[in-house]
Design a protein around this motif. Structure first.
Motif, PDB file in Angstrom:
ATOM      1  N   GLY A   6       0.848  -1.191   0.000  1.00  0.00           N
ATOM      2  CA  GLY A   6       0.000   0.000   0.000  1.00  0.00           C
ATOM      3  C   GLY A   6       0.881   1.237   0.000  1.00  0.00           C
ATOM      4  N   ILE A   7       0.500   2.230  -0.781  1.00  0.00           N
ATOM      5  CA  ILE A   7       1.312   3.440  -0.914  1.00  0.00           C
ATOM      6  C   ILE A   7       0.441   4.681  -0.746  1.00  0.00           C
ATOM      7  CG2 ILE A   7       2.717   4.809  -2.516  1.00  0.00           C
ATOM      8  CD1 ILE A   7       3.632   2.132  -3.760  1.00  0.00           C
ATOM      9  N   ASP A   8       0.870   5.555   0.170  1.00  0.00           N
ATOM     10  CA  ASP A   8       0.262   6.876   0.338  1.00  0.00           C
ATOM     11  C   ASP A   8       1.274   7.870  -0.207  1.00  0.00           C
ATOM     12  OD1 ASP A   8      -1.429   8.962   1.121  1.00  0.00           O
ATOM     13  OD2 ASP A   8      -0.481   9.099   3.093  1.00  0.00           O
ATOM     14  N   TYR A   9       1.056   8.312  -1.449  1.00  0.00           N
ATOM     15  CA  TYR A   9       2.037   9.156  -2.142  1.00  0.00           C
ATOM     16  C   TYR A   9       1.967  10.597  -1.669  1.00  0.00           C
ATOM     17  CZ  TYR A   9       4.724  11.519  -5.648  1.00  0.00           C
ATOM     18  OH  TYR A   9       5.669  12.297  -6.256  1.00  0.00           O
ATOM     19  N   GLY A  10       3.138  11.179  -1.484  1.00  0.00           N
ATOM     20  CA  GLY A  10       3.261  12.604  -1.189  1.00  0.00           C
ATOM     21  C   GLY A  10       4.509  13.127  -1.874  1.00  0.00           C
ATOM     22  N   ARG A  11       4.541  14.409  -2.157  1.00  0.00           N
ATOM     23  CA  ARG A  11       5.702  14.980  -2.847  1.00  0.00           C
ATOM     24  C   ARG A  11       6.990  14.824  -2.052  1.00  0.00           C
ATOM     25  NH1 ARG A  11       3.249  20.636  -5.012  1.00  0.00           N
ATOM     26  NH2 ARG A  11       2.114  19.777  -6.790  1.00  0.00           N
ATOM     27  N   LYS A  12       6.897  14.957  -0.727  1.00  0.00           N
ATOM     28  CA  LYS A  12       8.093  14.866   0.118  1.00  0.00           C
ATOM     29  C   LYS A  12       8.301  13.463   0.678  1.00  0.00           C
ATOM     30  CE  LYS A  12       7.839  19.633   1.690  1.00  0.00           C
ATOM     31  NZ  LYS A  12       7.630  20.495   2.853  1.00  0.00           N
ATOM     32  N   ARG A  13       7.227  12.885   1.201  1.00  0.00           N
ATOM     33  CA  ARG A  13       7.303  11.587   1.878  1.00  0.00           C
ATOM     34  C   ARG A  13       6.237  10.656   1.329  1.00  0.00           C
ATOM     35  NH1 ARG A  13       6.754  15.287   5.501  1.00  0.00           N
ATOM     36  NH2 ARG A  13       4.603  14.662   5.824  1.00  0.00           N
ATOM     37  N   ILE A  14       6.571   9.366   1.349  1.00  0.00           N
ATOM     38  CA  ILE A  14       5.619   8.365   0.886  1.00  0.00           C
ATOM     39  C   ILE A  14       5.463   7.319   1.980  1.00  0.00           C
ATOM     40  CG2 ILE A  14       5.188   6.567  -0.843  1.00  0.00           C
ATOM     41  CD1 ILE A  14       6.743   8.358  -2.821  1.00  0.00           C
ATOM     42  N   GLY A  15       4.213   7.143   2.397  1.00  0.00           N
ATOM     43  CA  GLY A  15       3.914   6.118   3.383  1.00  0.00           C
ATOM     44  C   GLY A  15       3.791   4.775   2.685  1.00  0.00           C
ATOM     45  N   MET A  29       4.428   0.069   7.349  1.00  0.00           N
ATOM     46  CA  MET A  29       5.792  -0.436   7.244  1.00  0.00           C
ATOM     47  C   MET A  29       6.816   0.671   7.418  1.00  0.00           C
ATOM     48  SD  MET A  29       7.334  -3.153   4.494  1.00  0.00           S
ATOM     49  CE  MET A  29       7.087  -2.210   3.029  1.00  0.00           C
ATOM     50  N   ASP A  30       6.709   1.743   6.633  1.00  0.00           N
ATOM     51  CA  ASP A  30       7.764   2.747   6.651  1.00  0.00           C
ATOM     52  C   ASP A  30       7.270   4.030   6.005  1.00  0.00           C
ATOM     53  OD1 ASP A  30      10.334   3.651   7.180  1.00  0.00           O
ATOM     54  OD2 ASP A  30      11.312   2.036   6.076  1.00  0.00           O
ATOM     55  N   THR A  31       8.020   5.099   6.237  1.00  0.00           N
ATOM     56  CA  THR A  31       7.837   6.344   5.502  1.00  0.00           C
ATOM     57  C   THR A  31       9.170   6.632   4.823  1.00  0.00           C
ATOM     58  OG1 THR A  31       6.222   7.139   7.104  1.00  0.00           O
ATOM     59  CG2 THR A  31       7.216   8.774   5.668  1.00  0.00           C
ATOM     60  N   VAL A  32       9.099   6.844   3.519  1.00  0.00           N
ATOM     61  CA  VAL A  32      10.305   6.946   2.703  1.00  0.00           C
ATOM     62  C   VAL A  32      10.329   8.305   2.003  1.00  0.00           C
ATOM     63  CG1 VAL A  32      11.539   5.858   0.779  1.00  0.00           C
ATOM     64  CG2 VAL A  32      10.138   4.455   2.301  1.00  0.00           C
ATOM     65  N   PRO A  33      11.491   8.971   1.946  1.00  0.00           N
ATOM     66  CA  PRO A  33      11.566  10.201   1.149  1.00  0.00           C
ATOM     67  C   PRO A  33      11.167   9.901  -0.302  1.00  0.00           C
ATOM     68  CG  PRO A  33      13.559   9.921   2.467  1.00  0.00           C
ATOM     69  CD  PRO A  33      12.766   8.643   2.583  1.00  0.00           C
ATOM     70  N   ALA A  34      10.402  10.783  -0.903  1.00  0.00           N
ATOM     71  CA  ALA A  34       9.887  10.548  -2.258  1.00  0.00           C
ATOM     72  C   ALA A  34      10.993  10.221  -3.256  1.00  0.00           C
ATOM     73  CB  ALA A  34       9.080  11.753  -2.730  1.00  0.00           C
ATOM     74  N   ALA A  35      12.134  10.868  -3.129  1.00  0.00           N
ATOM     75  CA  ALA A  35      13.237  10.642  -4.070  1.00  0.00           C
ATOM     76  C   ALA A  35      13.829   9.242  -3.963  1.00  0.00           C
ATOM     77  CB  ALA A  35      14.338  11.679  -3.845  1.00  0.00           C
ATOM     78  N   LYS A  36      13.557   8.537  -2.877  1.00  0.00           N
ATOM     79  CA  LYS A  36      14.162   7.213  -2.658  1.00  0.00           C
ATOM     80  C   LYS A  36      13.170   6.066  -2.754  1.00  0.00           C
ATOM     81  CE  LYS A  36      17.825   9.107   0.137  1.00  0.00           C
ATOM     82  NZ  LYS A  36      18.640   9.019   1.318  1.00  0.00           N
ATOM     83  N   ILE A  37      11.919   6.342  -3.129  1.00  0.00           N
ATOM     84  CA  ILE A  37      10.891   5.299  -3.073  1.00  0.00           C
ATOM     85  C   ILE A  37      11.150   4.143  -4.035  1.00  0.00           C
ATOM     86  CG2 ILE A  37       9.307   6.483  -4.662  1.00  0.00           C
ATOM     87  CD1 ILE A  37       8.363   4.313  -1.584  1.00  0.00           C
ATOM     88  N   ILE A  38      11.605   4.415  -5.239  1.00  0.00           N
ATOM     89  CA  ILE A  38      11.819   3.327  -6.203  1.00  0.00           C
ATOM     90  C   ILE A  38      12.925   2.389  -5.699  1.00  0.00           C
ATOM     91  CG2 ILE A  38      12.537   2.735  -8.556  1.00  0.00           C
ATOM     92  CD1 ILE A  38       9.622   3.783  -8.321  1.00  0.00           C
TER      93      ILE A  38
END
Length: 137
Positions: A6-15, A29-38
């Motif tokens: 499951g992904i909650d997309y945001g410009r800065k952070r992605i849940g 699970m985690d919150t990841v900086p948007a630039a590092k999600i892939i």
């Protein structure tokens, strides 16, 4: 066993949230900086089989995509590029932040901890994923 992300997309952070192997319940699970999600998702997919992505899609009250949907659309193209064989389901994400805050309060989380936006993002991702799992059941 297969996992659904499951992904909650945001410009800065992605849940990010994950299903259990049976696809019954979702866990933050985690919150990841948007630039590092892939890179984060690639790393996860090396360890676990990802059967599907469920991405929160921002909708207005009139059931039309909100302005933020354009950002999610760009993310969806990137996701398809790096994970072409993994299907993606869009899930309405209206009110997930409100529900996440309510869950944190009901779970007894302290006010100071509730102000941490990364907690809200990953709980929102779990709510998005659980909504999908409940419909699938």
């Amino acid at each position: 066993m297969d996992r659904i992300i499951g992904i909650d997309y945001g410009r800065k952070r992605i849940g990010v949230a994950v299903s259990d192997p049976l696809g019954i319940f979702a866990s933050p699970m985690d919150t990841v900086p948007a630039a590092k999600i892939i890179d984060y998702l690639k790393n996860y997919a090396e360890k676990e089989t990802v059967a599907r992505f469920v991405v929160g899609y921002p909708m207005n009250m009139d059931n039309k995509p909100s302005e933020a949907a354009a950002d999610v659309d760009v993310f969806l193209k990137t996701l398809a590029k790096y994970f072409p064989s993994v299907p993606v389901t869009l899930e309405d994400e209206r009110f997930t932040s409100v529900l996440a805050h309510r869950a944190m309060i009901e779970g007894g989380m302290k006010a100071k901890d509730r102000r941490d936006k990364s907690s809200v993002d990953k709980i929102s991702a779990a709510i998005i994923l659980q909504s999908y799992l409940d419909k699938k059941a």
